[in-house]
Scaffold this motif. Sequence first.
Motif, PDB file in Angstrom:
ATOM      1  N   THR A  23       0.825  -1.204   0.000  1.00  0.00           N
ATOM      2  CA  THR A  23       0.000   0.000   0.000  1.00  0.00           C
ATOM      3  C   THR A  23       0.862   1.259   0.000  1.00  0.00           C
ATOM      4  N   SER A  24       1.918   1.258   0.810  1.00  0.00           N
ATOM      5  CA  SER A  24       2.773   2.449   0.872  1.00  0.00           C
ATOM      6  C   SER A  24       3.482   2.706  -0.454  1.00  0.00           C
ATOM      7  N   SER A  25       3.850   1.640  -1.173  1.00  0.00           N
ATOM      8  CA  SER A  25       4.530   1.812  -2.462  1.00  0.00           C
ATOM      9  C   SER A  25       3.601   2.444  -3.498  1.00  0.00           C
ATOM     10  N   ILE A  26       2.359   1.985  -3.542  1.00  0.00           N
ATOM     11  CA  ILE A  26       1.401   2.552  -4.485  1.00  0.00           C
ATOM     12  C   ILE A  26       1.135   4.022  -4.164  1.00  0.00           C
ATOM     13  N   PHE A  27       0.972   4.326  -2.882  1.00  0.00           N
ATOM     14  CA  PHE A  27       0.689   5.715  -2.522  1.00  0.00           C
ATOM     15  C   PHE A  27       1.913   6.614  -2.706  1.00  0.00           C
ATOM     16  N   ALA A  28       3.091   6.038  -2.632  1.00  0.00           N
ATOM     17  CA  ALA A  28       4.284   6.838  -2.933  1.00  0.00           C
ATOM     18  C   ALA A  28       4.269   7.274  -4.398  1.00  0.00           C
ATOM     19  N   ALA A  29       3.848   6.359  -5.291  1.00  0.00           N
ATOM     20  CA  ALA A  29       3.752   6.709  -6.712  1.00  0.00           C
ATOM     21  C   ALA A  29       2.667   7.755  -6.942  1.00  0.00           C
ATOM     22  N   LEU A  30       1.549   7.626  -6.231  1.00  0.00           N
ATOM     23  CA  LEU A  30       0.470   8.599  -6.372  1.00  0.00           C
ATOM     24  C   LEU A  30       0.870   9.958  -5.815  1.00  0.00           C
ATOM     25  N   ALA A  31       1.654   9.936  -4.737  1.00  0.00           N
ATOM     26  CA  ALA A  31       2.070  11.193  -4.119  1.00  0.00           C
ATOM     27  C   ALA A  31       2.918  12.031  -5.070  1.00  0.00           C
TER      28      ALA A  31
END
Length: 406
Positions: A23-31
Amino acid sequence: MSPTSKPETLLITLTGKDRPGVTSSIFAALAQAGVEVLDIEQILLRRRLILGVLVTAPRDWRRLQAAVEETASSLGMVVEVDRGSGDNKPRREGRSHVTIIGSPLKAGAMSAIAGRIADCGGNIDRIERMARYPVTAIDLHVSGADPVRLRALLAAEAAAQSVDVAVQPANLLRRGMRLIVLDVDSTLIQGEVIEMLAAHAGHEAEVARITESAMRGELDFEASLRARVRLLSGLHASVLDEVYDEIVVTPGARTMVRTLRRLGYRFAIVSGGFSQITDRLAADLGIHYARANELEIVDGVITGEIVGDVVDRAGKARALREFAEEVGVPEAAVIAIGDGANDLDMLNAAGLGIAYNARPIVQQAADTSVNVPYLDAIVYLLGISREEIEMADAEAGIVTPSPPVS
């Protein structure tokens, strides 16, 4: 939408084997794209993750899509990015919680229940598992269907599928402190106290016959009670202690009371039985209020008479209203649980009336029925999961049995 036009939103769906950091990896890309999160859902089944995220689309949305796909690839997962417009605003009309309890819960039953929800024009917005042992309990968040019509339709389907289904409006009552009023004989405890007493007097069969007729609604409750009590005349009062020691509390009753007391719930027992038993039972289980009939005892002997007014069908409903007023909750916030015809007024007076392993006449009149042999199944109707119960018990040093390994 034209392939070259800019979408308003992107729905990103990620699936694959779960691991820390997904989850953190996906949200890092979205950020990196500076998008706004509009909605998110994540579930885990047998270590398989399904993550859905709805975000606003940036100016360079293709670049974000490529970044998300690269992140998913590095995680060994599959991702889909769907372009669209608009938010994921829920439908607010006709919102209900539909709780299904089965032992076992078969796919055919789920298919039938889902079909009846669709017949009502309802949509299943979310599905949550509340328990997998010793029963399977599933909570469906449904919108777009009238709760009253849905309840009637699903009650018939539940009977056909041999599962329990409860329909409750999705409102704040489900999350607030409530009063739970229980019948005692064959609900909170197994068996009938008056029959246990009659066994000591040699009249068990006769009393059992009268009791069954009264619970089916075939006899006036007060008249039948007085007739049964007269058969106890001459018993020494010490028999009450012997009978109390013989009582078997219904499986799950202590767990239900313990769990809901942690949340501030209040409990009352209202019984057509005897206060000499119910008062002790209330103290033992941590129940706040109790009302029952009082056996007359003179010189240590049961006379065969009752002191004061009889707690009958109307008396049970009256006690429920009085307890609700004392607790300070509306009748809509009361849950009543019972099994016999003399519980019908009480069940109807409550916001949620539950027929627990009840006679057919009671199941037909109640809001919902629970027919599994575990009283703590009631907590699943309130949105509390088995995992939450066991976690709270573990924190209190209470060990619960583990489910069998499948």
